[in-house]
Write a protein that holds these residues in place. Structure first.
Motif, PDB file in Angstrom:
ATOM      1  N   ARG A 132       0.805  -1.211   0.000  1.00 48.96           N
ATOM      2  CA  ARG A 132       0.000   0.000   0.000  1.00 48.96           C
ATOM      3  C   ARG A 132       0.848   1.275   0.000  1.00 48.96           C
ATOM      4  NH1 ARG A 132      -4.792  -2.265   0.442  1.00 48.96           N
ATOM      5  NH2 ARG A 132      -5.169  -3.965   1.914  1.00 48.96           N
ATOM      6  N   TYR A 133       2.150   1.128  -0.081  1.00 48.43           N
ATOM      7  CA  TYR A 133       2.992   2.315  -0.190  1.00 48.43           C
ATOM      8  C   TYR A 133       4.171   2.029  -1.123  1.00 48.43           C
ATOM      9  CZ  TYR A 133       6.535   0.387   3.057  1.00 48.43           C
ATOM     10  OH  TYR A 133       7.509  -0.378   3.658  1.00 48.43           O
ATOM     11  N   ASN A 134       4.758   3.097  -1.649  1.00 48.77           N
ATOM     12  CA  ASN A 134       5.850   3.001  -2.618  1.00 48.77           C
ATOM     13  C   ASN A 134       7.174   3.259  -1.909  1.00 48.77           C
ATOM     14  OD1 ASN A 134       7.719   3.331  -4.681  1.00 48.77           O
ATOM     15  ND2 ASN A 134       6.267   4.367  -6.044  1.00 48.77           N
ATOM     16  N   LEU A 135       7.962   2.223  -1.730  1.00 50.38           N
ATOM     17  CA  LEU A 135       9.233   2.360  -1.008  1.00 50.38           C
ATOM     18  C   LEU A 135      10.203   3.292  -1.725  1.00 50.38           C
ATOM     19  CD1 LEU A 135      10.703   1.243   1.545  1.00 50.38           C
ATOM     20  CD2 LEU A 135      11.761  -0.447   0.045  1.00 50.38           C
ATOM     21  N   ASN A 136      10.092   3.392  -3.046  1.00 55.44           N
ATOM     22  CA  ASN A 136      10.989   4.255  -3.803  1.00 55.44           C
ATOM     23  C   ASN A 136      10.883   5.720  -3.385  1.00 55.44           C
ATOM     24  OD1 ASN A 136      11.658   1.970  -5.283  1.00 55.44           O
ATOM     25  ND2 ASN A 136      10.287   2.459  -6.969  1.00 55.44           N
ATOM     26  N   LYS A 137       9.724   6.104  -2.867  1.00 54.25           N
ATOM     27  CA  LYS A 137       9.478   7.502  -2.501  1.00 54.25           C
ATOM     28  C   LYS A 137       9.919   7.835  -1.075  1.00 54.25           C
ATOM     29  CE  LYS A 137       5.558   7.967  -5.676  1.00 54.25           C
ATOM     30  NZ  LYS A 137       4.113   8.286  -5.813  1.00 54.25           N
ATOM     31  N   GLU A 138      10.379   6.843  -0.343  1.00 60.95           N
ATOM     32  CA  GLU A 138      10.782   7.061   1.042  1.00 60.95           C
ATOM     33  C   GLU A 138      12.249   7.482   1.135  1.00 60.95           C
ATOM     34  OE1 GLU A 138       8.661   6.969   3.534  1.00 60.95           O
ATOM     35  OE2 GLU A 138       7.006   6.312   2.226  1.00 60.95           O
ATOM     36  N   LYS A 139      12.517   8.588   1.832  1.00 61.28           N
ATOM     37  CA  LYS A 139      13.899   9.036   2.016  1.00 61.28           C
ATOM     38  C   LYS A 139      14.664   8.064   2.905  1.00 61.28           C
ATOM     39  CE  LYS A 139      13.047  13.987   1.375  1.00 61.28           C
ATOM     40  NZ  LYS A 139      13.143  15.334   2.001  1.00 61.28           N
ATOM     41  N   ASP A 140      14.026   7.635   3.985  1.00 62.72           N
ATOM     42  CA  ASP A 140      14.639   6.668   4.904  1.00 62.72           C
ATOM     43  C   ASP A 140      13.896   5.342   4.750  1.00 62.72           C
ATOM     44  OD1 ASP A 140      15.681   5.153   6.969  1.00 62.72           O
ATOM     45  OD2 ASP A 140      15.742   6.825   8.391  1.00 62.72           O
ATOM     46  N   LYS A 141      14.362   4.518   3.842  1.00 61.85           N
ATOM     47  CA  LYS A 141      13.676   3.259   3.538  1.00 61.85           C
ATOM     48  C   LYS A 141      13.662   2.313   4.729  1.00 61.85           C
ATOM     49  CE  LYS A 141      14.402   3.236  -1.493  1.00 61.85           C
ATOM     50  NZ  LYS A 141      14.756   4.660  -1.573  1.00 61.85           N
ATOM     51  N   MET A 142      14.758   2.269   5.470  1.00 67.93           N
ATOM     52  CA  MET A 142      14.836   1.374   6.629  1.00 67.93           C
ATOM     53  C   MET A 142      13.808   1.767   7.677  1.00 67.93           C
ATOM     54  SD  MET A 142      16.492  -1.297   7.704  1.00 67.93           S
ATOM     55  CE  MET A 142      16.975  -2.218   9.160  1.00 67.93           C
ATOM     56  N   ALA A 143      13.663   3.066   7.933  1.00 70.53           N
ATOM     57  CA  ALA A 143      12.707   3.541   8.933  1.00 70.53           C
ATOM     58  C   ALA A 143      11.285   3.161   8.542  1.00 70.53           C
ATOM     59  CB  ALA A 143      12.825   5.046   9.098  1.00 70.53           C
ATOM     60  N   LYS A 144      10.958   3.297   7.251  1.00 77.45           N
ATOM     61  CA  LYS A 144       9.614   2.951   6.780  1.00 77.45           C
ATOM     62  C   LYS A 144       9.381   1.452   6.834  1.00 77.45           C
ATOM     63  CE  LYS A 144       5.602   3.842   4.911  1.00 77.45           C
ATOM     64  NZ  LYS A 144       4.576   4.634   5.620  1.00 77.45           N
ATOM     65  N   LEU A 145      10.381   0.679   6.414  1.00 75.83           N
ATOM     66  CA  LEU A 145      10.233  -0.772   6.388  1.00 75.83           C
ATOM     67  C   LEU A 145      10.126  -1.357   7.792  1.00 75.83           C
ATOM     68  CD1 LEU A 145      10.060  -3.050   4.285  1.00 75.83           C
ATOM     69  CD2 LEU A 145      12.511  -3.389   4.554  1.00 75.83           C
ATOM     70  N   LEU A 146      10.743  -0.710   8.767  1.00 81.34           N
ATOM     71  CA  LEU A 146      10.614  -1.155  10.152  1.00 81.34           C
ATOM     72  C   LEU A 146       9.167  -1.058  10.627  1.00 81.34           C
ATOM     73  CD1 LEU A 146      13.779   0.492  11.733  1.00 81.34           C
ATOM     74  CD2 LEU A 146      13.285  -1.964  11.756  1.00 81.34           C
ATOM     75  N   CYS A 147       8.437  -0.097  10.055  1.00 82.17           N
ATOM     76  CA  CYS A 147       7.036   0.109  10.450  1.00 82.17           C
ATOM     77  C   CYS A 147       6.104  -0.913   9.813  1.00 82.17           C
ATOM     78  CB  CYS A 147       6.574   1.512  10.059  1.00 82.17           C
ATOM     79  SG  CYS A 147       7.315   2.841  11.006  1.00 82.17           S
ATOM     80  N   ILE A 148       6.281  -1.116   8.511  1.00 84.07           N
ATOM     81  CA  ILE A 148       5.355  -2.005   7.804  1.00 84.07           C
ATOM     82  C   ILE A 148       6.027  -2.607   6.573  1.00 84.07           C
ATOM     83  CG2 ILE A 148       4.406  -0.026   6.526  1.00 84.07           C
ATOM     84  CD1 ILE A 148       1.712  -1.526   6.504  1.00 84.07           C
ATOM     85  N   ASN A 149       5.788  -3.879   6.359  1.00 88.92           N
ATOM     86  CA  ASN A 149       6.411  -4.585   5.246  1.00 88.92           C
ATOM     87  C   ASN A 149       5.783  -4.195   3.908  1.00 88.92           C
ATOM     88  OD1 ASN A 149       8.008  -6.454   3.861  1.00 88.92           O
ATOM     89  ND2 ASN A 149       6.448  -8.039   4.023  1.00 88.92           N
ATOM     90  N   CYS A 150       6.578  -4.242   2.847  1.00 86.16           N
ATOM     91  CA  CYS A 150       6.057  -3.994   1.499  1.00 86.16           C
ATOM     92  C   CYS A 150       6.600  -5.027   0.514  1.00 86.16           C
ATOM     93  CB  CYS A 150       6.423  -2.587   1.040  1.00 86.16           C
ATOM     94  SG  CYS A 150       8.195  -2.269   0.921  1.00 86.16           S
ATOM     95  N   VAL A 151       7.338  -6.024   1.013  1.00 89.69           N
ATOM     96  CA  VAL A 151       7.999  -7.010   0.154  1.00 89.69           C
ATOM     97  C   VAL A 151       7.370  -8.391   0.347  1.00 89.69           C
ATOM     98  CG1 VAL A 151      10.187  -8.121  -0.425  1.00 89.69           C
ATOM     99  CG2 VAL A 151      10.165  -5.724   0.311  1.00 89.69           C
ATOM    100  N   SER A 152       6.997  -9.021  -0.744  1.00 93.04           N
ATOM    101  CA  SER A 152       6.477 -10.384  -0.679  1.00 93.04           C
ATOM    102  C   SER A 152       7.454 -11.323  -1.393  1.00 93.04           C
ATOM    103  CB  SER A 152       5.099 -10.470  -1.329  1.00 93.04           C
ATOM    104  OG  SER A 152       4.506 -11.728  -1.085  1.00 93.04           O
ATOM    105  N   THR A 153       7.726 -12.461  -0.792  1.00 93.28           N
ATOM    106  CA  THR A 153       8.791 -13.353  -1.254  1.00 93.28           C
ATOM    107  C   THR A 153       8.730 -13.671  -2.745  1.00 93.28           C
ATOM    108  OG1 THR A 153       8.695 -14.401   0.924  1.00 93.28           O
ATOM    109  CG2 THR A 153       9.981 -15.513  -0.756  1.00 93.28           C
ATOM    110  N   GLN A 154       7.541 -14.002  -3.243  1.00 90.66           N
ATOM    111  CA  GLN A 154       7.426 -14.451  -4.627  1.00 90.66           C
ATOM    112  C   GLN A 154       7.562 -13.324  -5.650  1.00 90.66           C
ATOM    113  OE1 GLN A 154       5.106 -13.735  -2.268  1.00 90.66           O
ATOM    114  NE2 GLN A 154       3.562 -15.271  -2.661  1.00 90.66           N
ATOM    115  N   THR A 155       7.763 -12.091  -5.177  1.00 91.26           N
ATOM    116  CA  THR A 155       7.990 -10.970  -6.092  1.00 91.26           C
ATOM    117  C   THR A 155       9.472 -10.600  -6.170  1.00 91.26           C
ATOM    118  OG1 THR A 155       7.782  -9.156  -4.466  1.00 91.26           O
ATOM    119  CG2 THR A 155       5.735 -10.056  -5.401  1.00 91.26           C
TER     120      THR A 155
END
Length: 304
Positions: A132-155
Motif C-alpha cells: 500500500r505504499y511506494n518504497l521508492n518515494k521514502e527518504k529513509d527506507k529502513m525507517a519505513k520498512l521497520l514500520c510495515i512490510n512492502c515485500v512479498s517473497t514471490q515478487t
C-alpha cells in the motif's frame, strides 16, 4: 541465468500451475529449483511428471519449514540472479523480463514488485493489490520498512551477491520476506520497487498467512533481532507494538501489554485508549469468571 527457487510441502493440487507459470516466462534462460520439504502427498510425483530439463528437484532429509527449504535452494542455485516463487501462486508471463530490466535500469541489487492477492474478504472482486505504499518515494527506507512490510517473497528478484551473507531466518514461521528485506537494507544493498502487479497470490486454508499465532511468534523474533533500530525510532516502535497487539487480539490472546508499550513509545493518546480498552476486556472476563464462581458456590450451598 536466473535460478527460481520454490519450496514445496503438500501442494499436489497447485505446484504444477506454479511451476508452469515460471517455465512459460518471456525470459527463458532459467532453472527452477524445487525443494520438497518432506511432502506426504503426491507433490513429488507431480513435479517428476513435468517434462522440462530446466526443472530440478531437491528433497529435504527432514521437514524444516519453507525458510530452510529456500536456503537450501539458494545454496544450490547455479544462476547469477535468484528469484523466488511459492508453490501455490502464479507469475505473470513477463514477470522475470520486467524484473531484470528493473535491476539494470535502477542499478539496484534487489527488486520486488506489487502483487494481486486473492482472498474471500478482500475488496472488489476478491482482489487486493499490495503493498500500500511506494518504497521508492521514502527518504529513509529502513525507517519505513521497520514500520510495515512492502515485500512479498514471490515478487523478489535479486543478484546472487545479495545472498553471500544473507539467508532467510529459519526461526520465522511468518514474515520471512519482511525480515529478509530488513537484512538487505541493513547490509547496504540498493532496493527498488516495481510499481506493477507481476504475481497473483492465493490465500488458501493451508496458507501460512492465515495463521495469527504464527504472526505473534514472528513479531517476537523480529522485535528482538532489530531492537536497537526500534529503540532509536519511536514511530517504528509504536507501530511495531501496536501491530503485535492487534495480532494477539485476533488470535484470542491478550494484547494489553503490547498496547501499553506502543503508547509508551510516543505517548499517543489514541494508543492509550486502545490500551485501556484492552485492560477493560481483561476485567470484563475476570468479572464474568468471578460471577460464575460466586453463582456456583451459591448453588452448592442451596443443595445442602
Amino acid at each position: 541465468m536466473v535460478s527460481v527457487i520454490i519450496p514445496m510441502y503438500n501442494r499436489e493440487k497447485t505446484i504444477e500451475t506454479a511451476v508452469k507459470s515460471v517455465l512459460e516466462q518471456t525470459y527463458g534462460k532459467l532453472e527452477v529449483v524445487i525443494v520438497d520439504d518432506c511432502s506426504t502427498d503426491n507433490s513429488v510425483d507431480v513435479v517428476k511428471n513435468i517434462s522440462d530439463e530446466r526443472v530440478r528437484l531437491l528433497t529435504c532429509e527432514e521437514n524444516g519449514g519453507a525458510c530452510k527449504a529456500r536456503n537450501i535452494g539458494i545454496e544450490n542455485a547455479k544462476g547469477e540472479i535468484i528469484a523466488f516463487q511459492d508453490s501455490d501462486d502464479y507469475w505473470h508471463k513477463d514477470k522475470l523480463e520486467k524484473s531484470l530490466q528493473a535491476l539494470e535500469v535502477s542499478g539496484a541489487e534487489f527488486v520486488f514488485s506489487s502483487f494481486s492477492r486473492f482472498q474471500k474478504d478482500a475488496p472488489e472482486n476478491g482482489v487486493d493489490v499490495l503493498p500500500r505504499y511506494n518504497l521508492n518515494k521514502e527518504k529513509d527506507k529502513m525507517a519505513k520498512l521497520l514500520c510495515i512490510n512492502c515485500v512479498s517473497t514471490q515478487t523478489i528478484v535479486a543478484k546472487k551477491e545479495v545472498f553471500e551473507n544473507i539467508r532467510f531466518d529459519e526461526r520465522l514461521p511468518r514474515f520471512q520476506d519482511w525480515e529478509l528485506a530488513l537484512q538487505v537494507l541493513r547490509s547496504g544493498f540498493k532496493m527498488f520497487y516495481i510499481e506493477e502487479p507481476l504475481v497473483d497470490c492465493y490465500i488458501t486454508e493451508g496458507s501460512i498467512t492465515s495463521d495469527g499465532r504464527k504472526a505473534v511468534r514472528a513479531f517476537a523474533i523480529i522485535g528482538e533481532k532489530y531492537k536497537e533500530y526500534y529503540r532509536k525510532n519511536k514511530i517504528a516502535k509504536e507501530t511495531f507494538y501496536y501491530k503485535t497487539a492487534v495480532y494477539m487480539e485476533k488470535s484470542g490472546l491478550n494484547g494489553s501489554q503490547s498496547f501499553k508499550r506502543a503508547y509508551q513509545a510516543r505517548k499517543n493518546k489514541g494508543m492509550l485508549l486502545r490500551y485501556m480498552l484492552a485492560k477493560i476486556k481483561i476485567y470484563k472476563y475476570l468479572c464474568i469468571l468471578l460471577d460464575n464462581v460466586f453463582e456456583y458456590n451459591n448453588r452448592k450451598k442451596n443443595r445442602k
